[in-house]
Design a protein around this motif. Structure first.
Motif, mmCIF file in Angstrom:
data_model
loop_
_atom_site.group_PDB
_atom_site.id
_atom_site.type_symbol
_atom_site.label_atom_id
_atom_site.label_comp_id
_atom_site.label_asym_id
_atom_site.label_seq_id
_atom_site.Cartn_x
_atom_site.Cartn_y
_atom_site.Cartn_z
ATOM 1 N N PHE A 33 0.835 -0.679 -0.070
ATOM 2 C CA PHE A 33 0.356 0.217 -0.043
ATOM 3 C C PHE A 33 0.753 1.230 -0.157
ATOM 4 O O PHE A 33 0.434 3.243 0.364
ATOM 5 C CB PHE A 33 -1.685 -0.026 1.041
ATOM 6 C CG PHE A 33 -1.726 -0.940 1.498
ATOM 7 C CD1 PHE A 33 -2.751 -1.562 -0.052
ATOM 8 C CD2 PHE A 33 -1.113 -2.616 1.894
ATOM 9 C CE1 PHE A 33 -3.664 -3.067 0.217
ATOM 10 C CE2 PHE A 33 -1.991 -3.327 2.001
ATOM 11 C CZ PHE A 33 -2.960 -3.926 1.050
ATOM 12 N N LYS A 36 -0.539 4.290 -2.494
ATOM 13 C CA LYS A 36 -1.502 4.893 -2.077
ATOM 14 C C LYS A 36 -1.451 5.733 -0.929
ATOM 15 O O LYS A 36 -0.333 5.799 -0.175
ATOM 16 C CB LYS A 36 -2.737 3.831 -1.353
ATOM 17 C CG LYS A 36 -2.808 2.514 -2.629
ATOM 18 C CD LYS A 36 -3.641 2.436 -3.276
ATOM 19 C CE LYS A 36 -4.932 3.490 -3.168
ATOM 20 N NZ LYS A 36 -6.055 3.558 -4.651
ATOM 21 N N THR A 37 -2.900 6.989 -0.839
ATOM 22 C CA THR A 37 -2.665 7.908 -0.280
ATOM 23 C C THR A 37 -2.794 7.371 0.780
ATOM 24 O O THR A 37 -4.129 7.048 0.878
ATOM 25 C CB THR A 37 -3.093 9.143 -0.765
ATOM 26 O OG1 THR A 37 -2.633 9.495 -2.294
ATOM 27 C CG2 THR A 37 -3.344 10.425 -0.078
ATOM 28 N N ASP A 40 -6.870 6.778 1.444
ATOM 29 C CA ASP A 40 -7.680 6.084 0.405
ATOM 30 C C ASP A 40 -8.392 5.158 1.239
ATOM 31 O O ASP A 40 -7.958 3.882 2.444
ATOM 32 C CB ASP A 40 -6.852 5.830 -0.428
ATOM 33 C CG ASP A 40 -6.539 6.837 -1.592
ATOM 34 O OD1 ASP A 40 -6.708 7.953 -1.135
ATOM 35 O OD2 ASP A 40 -5.537 6.060 -1.716
ATOM 36 N N THR A 41 -9.707 4.198 0.220
ATOM 37 C CA THR A 41 -10.010 4.104 1.332
ATOM 38 C C THR A 41 -10.866 2.921 -0.482
ATOM 39 O O THR A 41 -10.418 2.998 -1.340
ATOM 40 C CB THR A 41 -11.693 3.959 1.737
ATOM 41 O OG1 THR A 41 -12.891 4.838 0.559
ATOM 42 C CG2 THR A 41 -11.658 5.175 3.206
ATOM 43 N N PHE A 44 -10.187 -0.245 -4.643
ATOM 44 C CA PHE A 44 -9.627 0.096 -5.522
ATOM 45 C C PHE A 44 -8.720 -1.388 -5.929
ATOM 46 O O PHE A 44 -8.960 -2.300 -4.867
ATOM 47 C CB PHE A 44 -8.240 1.214 -4.739
ATOM 48 C CG PHE A 44 -7.877 0.625 -3.122
ATOM 49 C CD1 PHE A 44 -7.128 -0.787 -3.448
ATOM 50 C CD2 PHE A 44 -8.591 1.292 -2.534
ATOM 51 C CE1 PHE A 44 -5.709 -0.925 -2.205
ATOM 52 C CE2 PHE A 44 -7.296 0.733 -0.741
ATOM 53 C CZ PHE A 44 -6.191 -0.063 -0.623
ATOM 54 N N LEU A 46 -4.849 -3.237 -7.452
ATOM 55 C CA LEU A 46 -3.419 -2.354 -7.338
ATOM 56 C C LEU A 46 -3.127 -3.821 -8.520
ATOM 57 O O LEU A 46 -3.348 -4.494 -8.533
ATOM 58 C CB LEU A 46 -2.597 -3.011 -6.074
ATOM 59 C CG LEU A 46 -3.070 -2.121 -4.748
ATOM 60 C CD1 LEU A 46 -2.145 -2.647 -3.245
ATOM 61 C CD2 LEU A 46 -2.291 -0.248 -4.898
ATOM 62 N N VAL A 62 -6.304 3.258 4.575
ATOM 63 C CA VAL A 62 -4.937 3.214 3.804
ATOM 64 C C VAL A 62 -4.048 3.990 4.820
ATOM 65 O O VAL A 62 -4.767 5.410 5.546
ATOM 66 C CB VAL A 62 -4.794 3.484 2.783
ATOM 67 C CG1 VAL A 62 -2.814 4.010 2.689
ATOM 68 C CG2 VAL A 62 -4.698 2.314 1.617
ATOM 69 N N GLN A 73 2.991 1.514 4.434
ATOM 70 C CA GLN A 73 1.735 1.719 4.384
ATOM 71 C C GLN A 73 0.842 0.849 4.780
ATOM 72 O O GLN A 73 0.920 -0.957 4.154
ATOM 73 C CB GLN A 73 1.306 2.607 3.381
ATOM 74 C CG GLN A 73 1.757 4.200 3.745
ATOM 75 C CD GLN A 73 1.226 5.234 2.862
ATOM 76 O OE1 GLN A 73 1.936 6.338 2.335
ATOM 77 N NE2 GLN A 73 -0.070 4.796 1.731
ATOM 78 N N LEU A 75 -3.721 -1.166 5.134
ATOM 79 C CA LEU A 75 -4.801 -1.187 5.361
ATOM 80 C C LEU A 75 -5.310 -1.461 6.571
ATOM 81 O O LEU A 75 -5.355 -2.359 6.627
ATOM 82 C CB LEU A 75 -5.198 -1.962 4.250
ATOM 83 C CG LEU A 75 -6.458 -1.872 3.198
ATOM 84 C CD1 LEU A 75 -6.880 -0.349 3.386
ATOM 85 C CD2 LEU A 75 -6.735 -3.159 2.656
#
Length: 195
Positions: A33, A36-37, A40-41, A44, A46, A62, A73, A75
């Motif tokens: 992750f 990702k920012t 972010d939920t 999504f 990858l 995230v 990072q 989740l």
């Protein structure tokens, strides 16, 4: 000249066999992750090495891994279960996660919505305070294209080693070279016996 061409075909046979072996085992793909920012939920998607993993669930977001003392990072598992659907069937998956001490985290695999199998682990009661503990799950078996994770606190990453269910053109080429090489070796032995 015939001896030289026989050596060339033998060499191609060995190279073809190596290529075929590499194709069968594939490469390890990792879905983390860090790209990702924070905030972010899901849902999504990858992608790594041409394979996509779509993460769905409610409220999973995230977060900076420093919350768990991890530089990567993660989740956060706000709501169970977290569903991960792969764009092609895979035959093994490993998941690194944080879990609450003494809890049982479950990974369940499906193929086309049909149950394939599951594994679980009891998160060890190690460390200090109430911080979650890093642990992992590993599942392999029949091909599957979806997993669910239940009862984890945060997901660090998901990795898999993909094997193509249908041989690609490069596999057929490698197999062809291997067959030619075996034929050349047979002709070479036959030729050696006649003299």
């Amino acid at each position: 000249m015939k001896r030289q061409s026989s050596r060339v075909l033998s060499t191609l046979a060995v190279l073809g066999s190596l290529c075929l072996a590499a194709e069968a085992h594939g490469a390890t793909l990792v879905f983390g992750f860090d790209g990702k920012t924070v905030g972010d939920t899901v849902p999504f998607t990858l992608t790594d090495g041409g394979l996509s993993a779509t993460f769905t669930g409610t409220g999973n977001a995230v977060s900076s891994g420093f919350f768990f003392g991890d530089p990567h990072q993660v989740l956060l598992g706000a709501t169970d279960p977290l569903d991960i659907t792969f764009s092609a069937p895979i035959d093994n998956v490993s998941s690194v996660f944080y879990g609450a001490r003494g809890s049982t985290v479950i990974l369940t695999a499906y193929n086309g919505g049909v149950f394939v199998g599951s594994v679980d682990t009891v998160v060890p009661g190690l460390g200090q305070g109430n911080k979650p503990v890093l642990d992992f799950l590993n599942f392999s078996g029949s091909a599957f294209d979806e997993i669910t994770l239940t009862n984890f606190v945060a997901l660090n990453d998901v990795s898999t080693n993909v094997r193509s269910a249908v041989p690609e053109p490069s596999s057929f080429a490698a197999l062809g070279f291997g067959v030619l090489g075996v034929m050349a070796l047979g002709l070479r032995r036959k030729h050696a016996l006649t003299f």
